[in-house]
Design an enzyme around this catalytic site. Structure first.
Site, PDB file in Angstrom:
ATOM      1  N   GLY A  11       0.814  -1.223   0.000  1.00 29.21           N
ATOM      2  CA  GLY A  11       0.000   0.000   0.000  1.00 29.21           C
ATOM      3  C   GLY A  11       0.848   1.274   0.000  1.00 29.21           C
ATOM      4  O   GLY A  11       2.081   1.215  -0.060  1.00 29.21           O
ATOM      5  N   TYR A  12       0.161   2.377   0.069  1.00 24.99           N
ATOM      6  CA  TYR A  12       0.837   3.675  -0.053  1.00 24.99           C
ATOM      7  C   TYR A  12       1.858   3.882   1.078  1.00 24.99           C
ATOM      8  O   TYR A  12       3.059   4.027   0.821  1.00 24.99           O
ATOM      9  CB  TYR A  12      -0.232   4.771  -0.066  1.00 24.99           C
ATOM     10  N   SER A  35      -6.182  -5.515  -2.019  1.00 27.74           N
ATOM     11  CA  SER A  35      -7.541  -5.015  -2.255  1.00 27.74           C
ATOM     12  C   SER A  35      -7.519  -3.547  -2.678  1.00 27.74           C
ATOM     13  O   SER A  35      -8.419  -3.093  -3.370  1.00 27.74           O
ATOM     14  CB  SER A  35      -8.413  -5.203  -1.009  1.00 27.74           C
ATOM     15  N   ASP A  59      -4.305 -12.363   3.349  1.00 24.98           N
ATOM     16  CA  ASP A  59      -5.207 -11.477   4.082  1.00 24.98           C
ATOM     17  C   ASP A  59      -4.938 -11.648   5.574  1.00 24.98           C
ATOM     18  O   ASP A  59      -4.765 -12.791   6.030  1.00 24.98           O
ATOM     19  CB  ASP A  59      -6.646 -11.909   3.728  1.00 24.98           C
ATOM     20  N   SER A 125      -4.484   6.813  13.680  1.00 29.35           N
ATOM     21  CA  SER A 125      -4.820   8.020  12.908  1.00 29.35           C
ATOM     22  C   SER A 125      -5.197   9.151  13.847  1.00 29.35           C
ATOM     23  O   SER A 125      -5.749   8.919  14.938  1.00 29.35           O
ATOM     24  CB  SER A 125      -6.012   7.684  12.004  1.00 29.35           C
ATOM     25  N   ALA A 126      -4.963  10.364  13.378  1.00 29.37           N
ATOM     26  CA  ALA A 126      -5.389  11.550  14.113  1.00 29.37           C
ATOM     27  C   ALA A 126      -6.901  11.568  14.289  1.00 29.37           C
ATOM     28  O   ALA A 126      -7.416  12.304  15.124  1.00 29.37           O
ATOM     29  CB  ALA A 126      -4.940  12.801  13.365  1.00 29.37           C
ATOM     30  N   TYR A 149     -14.954   3.983  10.317  1.00 31.80           N
ATOM     31  CA  TYR A 149     -13.507   3.859  10.075  1.00 31.80           C
ATOM     32  C   TYR A 149     -12.725   4.348  11.298  1.00 31.80           C
ATOM     33  O   TYR A 149     -11.835   3.664  11.812  1.00 31.80           O
ATOM     34  CB  TYR A 149     -13.091   4.667   8.816  1.00 31.80           C
ATOM     35  N   LYS A 153     -10.101   2.443  14.294  1.00 34.56           N
ATOM     36  CA  LYS A 153      -8.763   2.846  14.765  1.00 34.56           C
ATOM     37  C   LYS A 153      -8.774   3.006  16.284  1.00 34.56           C
ATOM     38  O   LYS A 153      -7.864   2.558  16.978  1.00 34.56           O
ATOM     39  CB  LYS A 153      -8.330   4.161  14.088  1.00 34.56           C
ATOM     40  N   PHE A 178      -1.096  12.032  10.792  1.00 33.85           N
ATOM     41  CA  PHE A 178      -1.898  13.164  10.340  1.00 33.85           C
ATOM     42  C   PHE A 178      -2.166  12.945   8.838  1.00 33.85           C
ATOM     43  O   PHE A 178      -2.624  11.878   8.480  1.00 33.85           O
ATOM     44  CB  PHE A 178      -1.258  14.482  10.811  1.00 33.85           C
ATOM     45  N   ASN A 198     -10.671   9.478  -2.443  1.00 38.40           N
ATOM     46  CA  ASN A 198     -11.375  10.161  -1.352  1.00 38.40           C
ATOM     47  C   ASN A 198     -10.506  11.267  -0.781  1.00 38.40           C
ATOM     48  O   ASN A 198     -11.001  12.289  -0.328  1.00 38.40           O
ATOM     49  CB  ASN A 198     -11.653   9.174  -0.211  1.00 38.40           C
ATOM     50  N   ASP A 297     -16.114  16.443   8.465  1.00 35.95           N
ATOM     51  CA  ASP A 297     -14.824  17.154   8.443  1.00 35.95           C
ATOM     52  C   ASP A 297     -14.723  18.138   9.613  1.00 35.95           C
ATOM     53  O   ASP A 297     -15.691  18.819   9.929  1.00 35.95           O
ATOM     54  CB  ASP A 297     -14.664  17.948   7.136  1.00 35.95           C
TER      55      ASP A 297
HETATM   56  C1  UD1 Z   1      -9.325  11.380   6.421  1.00 34.36           C
HETATM   57  C2  UD1 Z   1      -9.771  10.793   7.721  1.00 34.36           C
HETATM   58  C3  UD1 Z   1      -8.548  10.340   8.463  1.00 34.36           C
HETATM   59  C4  UD1 Z   1      -7.809   9.322   7.628  1.00 34.36           C
HETATM   60  C5  UD1 Z   1      -7.415   9.979   6.329  1.00 34.36           C
HETATM   61  C6  UD1 Z   1      -6.726   8.963   5.421  1.00 34.36           C
HETATM   62  C7  UD1 Z   1     -11.480  11.606   9.300  1.00 34.36           C
HETATM   63  C8  UD1 Z   1     -12.199  12.790   9.823  1.00 34.36           C
HETATM   64  N1  UD1 Z   1     -10.505  11.837   8.431  1.00 34.36           N
HETATM   65  O1  UD1 Z   1      -8.593  12.577   6.748  1.00 34.36           O
HETATM   66  O2  UD1 Z   1      -8.914   9.738   9.653  1.00 34.36           O
HETATM   67  O3  UD1 Z   1      -6.706   8.838   8.319  1.00 34.36           O
HETATM   68  O4  UD1 Z   1      -8.585  10.479   5.677  1.00 34.36           O
HETATM   69  O5  UD1 Z   1      -7.598   8.181   4.731  1.00 34.36           O
HETATM   70  O6  UD1 Z   1     -11.782  10.517   9.672  1.00 34.36           O
HETATM   71  N2  UD1 Z   1     -10.967  17.817   0.576  1.00 34.36           N
HETATM   72  C9  UD1 Z   1     -11.544  18.573  -0.413  1.00 34.36           C
HETATM   73  N3  UD1 Z   1     -11.892  17.966  -1.575  1.00 34.36           N
HETATM   74  C10 UD1 Z   1     -11.693  16.638  -1.809  1.00 34.36           C
HETATM   75  C11 UD1 Z   1     -11.097  15.862  -0.791  1.00 34.36           C
HETATM   76  C12 UD1 Z   1     -10.755  16.484   0.403  1.00 34.36           C
HETATM   77  O7  UD1 Z   1     -11.734  19.780  -0.246  1.00 34.36           O
HETATM   78  O8  UD1 Z   1     -12.060  16.151  -2.891  1.00 34.36           O
HETATM   79  C13 UD1 Z   1     -10.542  18.464   1.836  1.00 34.36           C
HETATM   80  C14 UD1 Z   1     -11.239  17.917   3.062  1.00 34.36           C
HETATM   81  O9  UD1 Z   1     -12.416  18.651   3.319  1.00 34.36           O
HETATM   82  C15 UD1 Z   1     -10.179  18.141   4.138  1.00 34.36           C
HETATM   83  C16 UD1 Z   1      -8.844  18.021   3.384  1.00 34.36           C
HETATM   84  O10 UD1 Z   1      -9.176  18.193   2.011  1.00 34.36           O
HETATM   85  O11 UD1 Z   1     -10.264  19.425   4.636  1.00 34.36           O
HETATM   86  C17 UD1 Z   1      -8.169  16.678   3.567  1.00 34.36           C
HETATM   87  O12 UD1 Z   1      -9.112  15.640   3.271  1.00 34.36           O
HETATM   88  P1  UD1 Z   1      -8.669  14.112   3.166  1.00 34.36           P
HETATM   89  O13 UD1 Z   1      -7.478  13.993   2.301  1.00 34.36           O
HETATM   90  O14 UD1 Z   1      -9.895  13.333   2.790  1.00 34.36           O
HETATM   91  O15 UD1 Z   1      -8.201  13.756   4.643  1.00 34.36           O
HETATM   92  P2  UD1 Z   1      -8.960  13.939   6.038  1.00 34.36           P
HETATM   93  O16 UD1 Z   1     -10.427  14.022   5.884  1.00 34.36           O
HETATM   94  O17 UD1 Z   1      -8.271  15.036   6.779  1.00 34.36           O
END
Ligand code: UD1
Length: 340
Positions: A11-12, A35, A59, A125-126, A149, A153, A178, A198, A297
Site C-alpha cells: 500500500g501507499y 484489495s 489477508d 490516525s489523528a 472507520y 482505529k 496526520f 477520497n 470534516d
Molecule cells: C481522512 C480521515 C482520516 C484518515 C485519512 C486517510 C477523518 C475525519 N478523516 O482525513 O482519519 O486517516 O482520511 O484516509 O476521519 N478535501 C476537499 N476535496 C476533496 C477531498 C478532500 O476539499 O475532494 C478536503 C477535506 O475537506 C479536508 C482536506 O481536504 O479538509 C483533507 O481531506 P482528506 O485527504 O480526505 O483527509 P482527512 O479528511 O483530513
C-alpha cells in the site's frame, strides 16, 4: 538481520515504509491482499533499494496462512498497516470495516501471541482525537470519533492497550498519522487509490494531469484564515522514517512498553494553500470549484509533535513544496498509476 513483518506492505504508506526498512538493514516480509494496492509496488520497492522483499498474497484474516508464515520465519516485529481507510465507505458498509480492521487485528495478534512475537507498531490516525482543540496532544481524550472507520482505529488502540495490561511483555507503539501526502523521490512509488480518490492529494494530481475534470473544495466558510479546512500534511517518506525510529524505540526498551505518538509536522496548511502550492511549484493548473462542506470534516487538525521529537528522536524534513513536487513526479511518471 531482523525480520520485520509488514502487513499492507504494497500500500501507499506500507511501500514507502518497506523502502526505509530495507535501507536501514531490516529484512522485510510483506503480506497484502491487494484489495487497494498492486504487487507492482513491491517490485518497485525492490528496484529502488536493490534488495528483495519476501512477499505473500495473504489477508490478515486468514489465520492458517499467517500460521504458515510465522512458522517459516522468525519474526522480530510486526508493523500493521493493512486496513480499509475510506471514511464515506465505512459509513455505508460498516461491517466490512469491522471485519477487515477489527477481526483482522485480533486474528493477527492471536497468531503473534502464539508465536511469542510481542512487538507491534500500529497504524493509527489523528481521527481518534475527534474534534478536539488543536494542536492535538497524545494525552488528549480520544474516542469521540464520528464514523466507523475512525472507530476501528480507536477500538484497535483499546484492544492493544488491553493486551498490554494483560501481559506487560508486549511492546506496542501506536502511531497516529496526520495527513500523509507526497511520494518517494524516485517517482516510482506513490499513492494510487482504486477508483475516484477520497483523499485530497491524489484527487489534486489526477485533476492536474487531466484524469479528473475538477476538484471540489469542501467548504470555504470554516472559521479559518481563508475559510477552507486546515490539515497537517506530512511527507510519506518522513512518516515512513518515523516507523524506523519506532522500531529503534522498541529495541531500546528493556521491558514491555505501550506508548503512542503523533506523526505530523506540527504545522497546519489550508486546502487552498495546498492547491496553490501544487500549482506554483509544479507549474500546472488544478481546476477547482468551491462546494458544500463534507459531513464529518473538522475545521482544523494538526499535531503537537514534541513527544515524537523527544522520545523517538524523529522530526520531519520535508516541506509542503517538496510534498507537492514529489506527488507530481510520481503522477507524471505514472499517468495511470501502477497500471501502465
Ligand atoms: C481522512 C480521515 C482520516 C484518515 C485519512 C486517510 C477523518 C475525519 N478523516 O482525513 O482519519 O486517516 O482520511 O484516509 O476521519 N478535501 C476537499 N476535496 C476533496 C477531498 C478532500 O476539499 O475532494 C478536503 C477535506 O475537506 C479536508 C482536506 O481536504 O479538509 C483533507 O481531506 P482528506 O485527504 O480526505 O483527509 P482527512 O479528511 O483530513
Amino acid at each position: 538481520m531482523k525480520n520485520v513483518l509488514v502487513t499492507g506492505g504494497a500500500g501507499y504508506i506500507g511501500s514507502h515504509t518497506c523502502v526505509e526498512l530495507l535501507n536501514s538493514g531490516y529484512n522485510v516480509i510483506s503480506i497484502d491482499n491487494y484489495s487497494n494496492s498492486v504487487p507492482e509496488s513491491i517490485n518497485r520497492v525492490n528496484k529502488i533499494t536493490g534488495k528483495k522483499i519476501i512477499s505473500f498474497n495473504c489477508d490478515v484474516r486468514d489465520k492458517d496462512r499467517l500460521f504458515e508464515i510465522f512458522s517459516k520465519y522468525d519474526i522480530y516485529c510486526v508493523i500493521h498497516f493493512a486496513a480499509l481507510k475510506a471514511v464515506g465507505e465505512s459509513v455505508k458498509d460498516p461491517l466490512s470495516y469491522y471485519d477487515n480492521n477489527i477481526f483482522g487485528i485480533i486474528n493477527l495478534l492471536e497468531v503473534m501471541k502464539k508465536f511469542n512475537v510481542k512487538k507491534m507498531i500500529f497504524s493509527s490516525s489523528a481521527t481518534v482525537y475527534g474534534d478536539n482543540k488543536v494542536p492535538y496532544l497524545e494525552d488528549m481524550n480520544t474516542g469521540n470519533v464520528t464514523n466507523p472507520y475512525g472507530r476501528t482505529k480507536y477500538f484497535s488502540e483499546q484492544i492493544l492497550s488491553d493486551l498490554y495490561y494483560s501481559d506487560k511483555d508486549w511492546r506496542i507503539l501506536l502511531l497516529r498519522y496526520f495527513n500523509p501526502i507526497g511520494a518517494h523521490e524516485s517517482g516510482m512509488i506513490g499513492e494510487d487509490p482504486n477508483g475516484i480518490p477520497n483523499n485530497i492529494m491524489p484527487f489534486i494530481s489526477r485533476v492536474a494531469i487531466g484524469r479528473l475534470p475538477k476538484l471540489t473544495i469542501f467548504g470555504n466558510d470554516y472559521d479559518t484564515p481563508d475559510g477552507t479546512c486546515i490539515r497537517d500534511y506530512i511527507h510519506v517518506v518522513d512518516l515512513a522514517l518515523g516507523h524506523v525510529k519506532a522500531i529503534g524505540k522498541i529495541d531500546d526498551s528493556k521491558s514491555g512498553v505501550l506508548d503512542c505518538f503523533n506523526l505530523g509536522t506540527g504545522k497546519g496548511n489550508s486546502v487552498l494553500e495546498l492547491v496553490n502550492t501544487f500549482e506554483r511549484v509544479n507549474n500546472c493548473k488544478v481546476n477547482y470549484e468551491i462546494g458544500n462542506r463534507r459531513s464529518g470534516d473538522v475545521a482544523s487538525c494538526y499535531a503537537n509533535v514534541e513527544k515524537a521529537k523527544r522520545d523517538l528522536g524523529w522530526e520531519t524534513k520535508y516541506d509542503l513544496e517538496r510534498m507537492c513536487k514529489d506527488t507530481w513526479r510520481f503522477q507524471l511518471n505514472n499517468p495511470n498509476g501502477y497500471k501502465n
